[in-house]
Design a protein around this motif. Structure first.
Motif, PDB file in Angstrom:
ATOM      1  N   ARG A   1       0.817  -1.215   0.000  1.00  0.00           N
ATOM      2  CA  ARG A   1       0.000   0.000   0.000  1.00  0.00           C
ATOM      3  C   ARG A   1       0.849   1.262   0.000  1.00  0.00           C
ATOM      4  NH1 ARG A   1      -3.734  -1.299   4.744  1.00  0.00           N
ATOM      5  NH2 ARG A   1      -2.934  -3.391   4.690  1.00  0.00           N
ATOM      6  N   GLY A   2       0.266   2.404  -0.339  1.00  0.00           N
ATOM      7  CA  GLY A   2       0.968   3.680  -0.567  1.00  0.00           C
ATOM      8  C   GLY A   2       1.716   4.252   0.625  1.00  0.00           C
ATOM      9  N   ASN A   3       1.535   5.503   0.964  1.00  0.00           N
ATOM     10  CA  ASN A   3       2.197   6.202   2.061  1.00  0.00           C
ATOM     11  C   ASN A   3       3.677   6.443   1.760  1.00  0.00           C
ATOM     12  OD1 ASN A   3       2.473   7.532   4.384  1.00  0.00           O
ATOM     13  ND2 ASN A   3       1.970   5.823   5.747  1.00  0.00           N
ATOM     14  N   ALA A   4       3.921   7.341   0.828  1.00  0.00           N
ATOM     15  CA  ALA A   4       5.275   7.615   0.338  1.00  0.00           C
ATOM     16  C   ALA A   4       6.214   7.980   1.481  1.00  0.00           C
ATOM     17  CB  ALA A   4       5.219   8.761  -0.667  1.00  0.00           C
ATOM     18  N   GLY A   5       7.451   7.607   1.399  1.00  0.00           N
ATOM     19  CA  GLY A   5       8.466   8.021   2.371  1.00  0.00           C
ATOM     20  C   GLY A   5       8.728   6.990   3.434  1.00  0.00           C
ATOM     21  N   ALA A   6       7.672   6.336   3.948  1.00  0.00           N
ATOM     22  CA  ALA A   6       7.864   5.362   5.019  1.00  0.00           C
ATOM     23  C   ALA A   6       8.155   3.984   4.432  1.00  0.00           C
ATOM     24  CB  ALA A   6       6.610   5.305   5.873  1.00  0.00           C
ATOM     25  N   ARG A   7       9.086   3.234   5.094  1.00  0.00           N
ATOM     26  CA  ARG A   7       9.406   1.889   4.620  1.00  0.00           C
ATOM     27  C   ARG A   7       8.426   0.893   5.203  1.00  0.00           C
ATOM     28  NH1 ARG A   7      15.096   3.357   6.456  1.00  0.00           N
ATOM     29  NH2 ARG A   7      13.808   5.092   7.139  1.00  0.00           N
ATOM     30  N   ALA A   8       7.931  -0.031   4.363  1.00  0.00           N
ATOM     31  CA  ALA A   8       6.798  -0.856   4.771  1.00  0.00           C
ATOM     32  C   ALA A   8       7.197  -2.263   5.188  1.00  0.00           C
ATOM     33  CB  ALA A   8       5.798  -0.934   3.628  1.00  0.00           C
ATOM     34  N   PHE A   9       6.517  -2.729   6.225  1.00  0.00           N
ATOM     35  CA  PHE A   9       6.669  -4.094   6.739  1.00  0.00           C
ATOM     36  C   PHE A   9       5.270  -4.639   7.002  1.00  0.00           C
ATOM     37  CE2 PHE A   9      10.611  -1.975   7.607  1.00  0.00           C
ATOM     38  CZ  PHE A   9      11.585  -2.944   7.405  1.00  0.00           C
ATOM     39  N   ASP A  10       5.200  -5.950   7.206  1.00  0.00           N
ATOM     40  CA  ASP A  10       3.919  -6.518   7.653  1.00  0.00           C
ATOM     41  C   ASP A  10       3.680  -6.162   9.113  1.00  0.00           C
ATOM     42  OD1 ASP A  10       3.440  -7.764   5.223  1.00  0.00           O
ATOM     43  OD2 ASP A  10       4.600  -9.528   5.795  1.00  0.00           O
ATOM     44  N   ALA A  11       4.761  -6.243   9.890  1.00  0.00           N
ATOM     45  CA  ALA A  11       4.616  -5.967  11.324  1.00  0.00           C
ATOM     46  C   ALA A  11       5.878  -5.310  11.862  1.00  0.00           C
ATOM     47  CB  ALA A  11       4.361  -7.268  12.076  1.00  0.00           C
ATOM     48  N   ILE A  12       5.673  -4.373  12.779  1.00  0.00           N
ATOM     49  CA  ILE A  12       6.802  -3.758  13.473  1.00  0.00           C
ATOM     50  C   ILE A  12       6.680  -4.135  14.947  1.00  0.00           C
ATOM     51  CG2 ILE A  12       7.961  -1.596  14.091  1.00  0.00           C
ATOM     52  CD1 ILE A  12       6.691  -0.390  11.513  1.00  0.00           C
ATOM     53  N   VAL A  13       7.717  -4.786  15.463  1.00  0.00           N
ATOM     54  CA  VAL A  13       7.730  -5.164  16.881  1.00  0.00           C
ATOM     55  C   VAL A  13       8.643  -4.175  17.593  1.00  0.00           C
ATOM     56  CG1 VAL A  13       8.242  -6.986  18.554  1.00  0.00           C
ATOM     57  CG2 VAL A  13       7.397  -7.602  16.267  1.00  0.00           C
ATOM     58  N   ILE A  14       8.107  -3.504  18.610  1.00  0.00           N
ATOM     59  CA  ILE A  14       8.920  -2.526  19.349  1.00  0.00           C
ATOM     60  C   ILE A  14       9.319  -3.136  20.681  1.00  0.00           C
ATOM     61  CG2 ILE A  14       9.046  -0.169  20.248  1.00  0.00           C
ATOM     62  CD1 ILE A  14       6.904   0.609  18.229  1.00  0.00           C
ATOM     63  N   GLY A  15      10.624  -3.336  20.883  1.00  0.00           N
ATOM     64  CA  GLY A  15      11.149  -3.980  22.086  1.00  0.00           C
ATOM     65  C   GLY A  15      11.731  -5.346  21.746  1.00  0.00           C
ATOM     66  N   ALA A  16      13.075  -5.424  21.706  1.00  0.00           N
ATOM     67  CA  ALA A  16      13.740  -6.692  21.378  1.00  0.00           C
ATOM     68  C   ALA A  16      14.194  -7.386  22.656  1.00  0.00           C
ATOM     69  CB  ALA A  16      14.926  -6.451  20.447  1.00  0.00           C
ATOM     70  N   GLY A  17      13.225  -7.569  23.574  1.00  0.00           N
ATOM     71  CA  GLY A  17      13.496  -8.349  24.784  1.00  0.00           C
ATOM     72  C   GLY A  17      12.932  -9.746  24.594  1.00  0.00           C
ATOM     73  N   ALA A  18      12.578 -10.385  25.703  1.00  0.00           N
ATOM     74  CA  ALA A  18      12.136 -11.780  25.648  1.00  0.00           C
ATOM     75  C   ALA A  18      10.908 -11.948  24.738  1.00  0.00           C
ATOM     76  CB  ALA A  18      11.821 -12.252  27.068  1.00  0.00           C
ATOM     77  N   ALA A  19       9.859 -11.184  25.011  1.00  0.00           N
ATOM     78  CA  ALA A  19       8.616 -11.365  24.257  1.00  0.00           C
ATOM     79  C   ALA A  19       8.769 -10.905  22.810  1.00  0.00           C
ATOM     80  CB  ALA A  19       7.484 -10.590  24.931  1.00  0.00           C
ATOM     81  N   GLY A  20       9.446  -9.769  22.604  1.00  0.00           N
ATOM     82  CA  GLY A  20       9.591  -9.225  21.248  1.00  0.00           C
ATOM     83  C   GLY A  20      10.406 -10.138  20.348  1.00  0.00           C
ATOM     84  N   LEU A  21      11.485 -10.702  20.867  1.00  0.00           N
ATOM     85  CA  LEU A  21      12.306 -11.618  20.064  1.00  0.00           C
ATOM     86  C   LEU A  21      11.497 -12.848  19.674  1.00  0.00           C
ATOM     87  CD1 LEU A  21      15.667 -11.330  22.035  1.00  0.00           C
ATOM     88  CD2 LEU A  21      15.416 -10.866  19.585  1.00  0.00           C
ATOM     89  N   MET A  22      10.759 -13.400  20.642  1.00  0.00           N
ATOM     90  CA  MET A  22       9.949 -14.590  20.344  1.00  0.00           C
ATOM     91  C   MET A  22       8.906 -14.277  19.283  1.00  0.00           C
ATOM     92  SD  MET A  22       8.990 -17.668  20.716  1.00  0.00           S
ATOM     93  CE  MET A  22       9.503 -18.586  22.154  1.00  0.00           C
ATOM     94  N   CYS A  23       8.197 -13.158  19.457  1.00  0.00           N
ATOM     95  CA  CYS A  23       7.138 -12.785  18.523  1.00  0.00           C
ATOM     96  C   CYS A  23       7.701 -12.569  17.120  1.00  0.00           C
ATOM     97  CB  CYS A  23       6.462 -11.508  19.031  1.00  0.00           C
ATOM     98  SG  CYS A  23       5.238 -10.843  17.922  1.00  0.00           S
ATOM     99  N   ALA A  24       8.806 -11.815  17.034  1.00  0.00           N
ATOM    100  CA  ALA A  24       9.390 -11.503  15.724  1.00  0.00           C
ATOM    101  C   ALA A  24       9.850 -12.787  15.034  1.00  0.00           C
ATOM    102  CB  ALA A  24      10.563 -10.531  15.903  1.00  0.00           C
ATOM    103  N   ALA A  25      10.462 -13.699  15.788  1.00  0.00           N
ATOM    104  CA  ALA A  25      10.956 -14.945  15.195  1.00  0.00           C
ATOM    105  C   ALA A  25       9.803 -15.785  14.653  1.00  0.00           C
ATOM    106  CB  ALA A  25      11.753 -15.734  16.234  1.00  0.00           C
TER     107      ALA A  25
END
Ligand code: FDA
Length: 411
Positions: free
Chosen positions: A12-36
């Motif tokens: 989808r559009g929105n020029a300028g911003a780089r697109a992902f399916d999901a952005i996980v904020i916090g690379a601790g225990a829960a964030g690492l598991m979720c992202a993986a």
């Protein structure tokens, strides 16, 4: 970890911003598991953290050996305003699942005490494992990135995450920024602020798994016992544990007190059984008939000597009196007070020393199966930032893995 590839449409559009399916904020225990998990299912995942070092709380956990789960973990080991909320995630990702992952990475571990599993070598093994799982899922992990805010123009639009490294866009954002304990290693109230920004309720946080303190004048007789430890029964409200107690200069610590601190509220007493599992009255009365011993030395057989002396003095009990000369009622009274020593803490050592925080995002706002905010589709909260707090003993990491897995399967 394995799964199907379901990458969502990111075109989808929105020029300028780089697109992902999901952005996980916090690379601790829960964030690492979720992202993986999400990455391995085919989602394009960006994992952001403002810290420069990865997963500092895992690194310092369990005295550097990470008590990474508890084989007995179940909903009864967690506190929350809604005790049933954690049931779904915990049943879909169990301690056995995490142990299988640890074994697949050939990480040596051992059981220390009551189902608590620790790394043989050190916490770094768990961090390296989660990092490898993220790499296997093609996760784009960036450390040292400050997140200024999250915005969404209208419901249904992508979220835009504003950072000092530019703007990133995704249909889903997962907040995994942990709880407030130990600010000096990067803890913030970011998750609570984002929840409030999107109109979600937050249960007020307070320190838990934390040493308790006492009024300095009242504690003065016991301050000299700092360093002494013994097994006790301890109770407050609905909490009851048999664990080790540790005297400190300012109050009480050790597993017994850390556990009960989660149940304690300011102004309430805690009750300590200094002789758990022992019929102290019956044994003192039997000793009275059988021996010429005195009260103090008798107690010192069951308790550390200095503690027995100080406690008897504080209780104004006649330590030097022969048991044979003590009325039965006196011995019963001493035994009764030993098994329910009531103390009123004046506070705790606070966020500086707490292992976790009680409270967080109100679970009524979240789906228990996906951790997604019911009123803000696409916004998920996982780990300690949610109002689910485990006992001491590997339960908090199990919640981080289970809630991270639940969200990872949903994005
Ligand atoms: P966690 O704190 O792990 O991760 C949050 C991440 O978000 C951090 O990397 C942080 O830098 C990042 N972050 C925060 N604000 C941000 C922002 N504004 N922008 C970007 N990133 C941000 N539990 C257990 O089960 N067994 C144990 O042995 C121990 N031992 C232990 C020891 C000590 C000293 C403490 C303090 C805690 C424990 N715990 C524990 C508790 C356990 O560490 C804790 O429950 C989990 O780490 C929570 O996992 P989360 O992923 O939710 O947060």
């Amino acid at each position: 970890m394995s799964g199907r590839g379901t990458g969502a449409d990111v075109a989808r559009g929105n020029a300028g911003a780089r697109a992902f399916d999901a952005i996980v904020i916090g690379a601790g225990a829960a964030g690492l598991m979720c992202a993986a998990v999400a990455g391995q299912r085919g989602a394009r995942v960006l994992l952001l953290d403002h810290a420069t070092k990865l997963a500092e709380k895992i690194r310092i956990s369990g005295g550097g050996r990470c008590n990474f789960t508890n084989v007995n973990a179940g909903p009864a080991n967690y506190l929350s305003q809604n005790p049933h909320f954690c049931r779904s995630a915990l049943s879909r990702y169990t301690p056995a699942d995490f142990i299988a992952l640890v074994k697949s990475h050939r990480i040596p571990f051992h059981e220390k005490h009551r189902g608590q599993l620790f790394c043989d070598r050190g916490s770094e093994d768990i961090i390296a494992m989660l990092d490898a799982e993220c790499r296997a899922g093609g996760v784009d992990r960036r450390m040292g990135v400050k997140v200024a805010g999250i915005r969404r123009e209208a419901a249904g639009d992508d979220f835009v995450v504003e950072t000092d490294a530019g703007e990133f866009r995704a249909a889903r954002v997962v907040i995994a920024t942990g709880g407030p304990p130990i600010p000096k290693i990067g803890a913030t109230d970011f998750g609570h602020r984002i929840a409030r920004q999107f109109g979600l309720k937050v249960v007020e946080s307070r320190p838990a798994l934390v040493p308790l303190t006492f009024d300095a004048r009242e504690w003065q007789p016991f301050a000299g016992l700092a360093g002494i430890a013994c097994e006790v029964g301890i109770g407050c409200g609905e909490g009851h544990f048999v664990e080790d107690l540790l005297f400190t200069h300012r109050g009480l610590s050790g597993p017994a007190v850390l556990q009960i601190s989660s149940y304690w509220r300011p102004g309430e007493p805690i009750s300590i059984d200094l002789l758990p599992g022992r019929d102290a009255a019956g044994e003192l009365l039997a000793l009275k008939r059988e021996s010429a011993r005195r009260l103090g030395p008798s107690l010192a057989e069951w308790l550390p000597r200095r503690l027995a002396d100080v406690w008897l003095e504080h209780a104004r009990a006649p330590a030097d009196r022969k048991l044979a000369e003590c009325p039965d009622a006196l011995l019963r009274d001493v035994a009764g007070r030993l098994s329910s020593w009531s103390l009123v803490p004046n506070g705790s050592e606070g966020w500086r020393k707490a292992e976790v925080g009680l409270g967080g995002i109100d679970t009524r706002e979240l789906s228990q199966s996906t951790m997604e905010a019911r009123r803000v589709p696409g916004l998920h909260f996982i780990g300690e930032v949610v109002d689910v707090t485990g006992w001491l003993g590997g339960y908090n990491f199990q919640w981080a893995w289970a809630s991270g897995h639940a969200a990872g399967m949903a994005i």
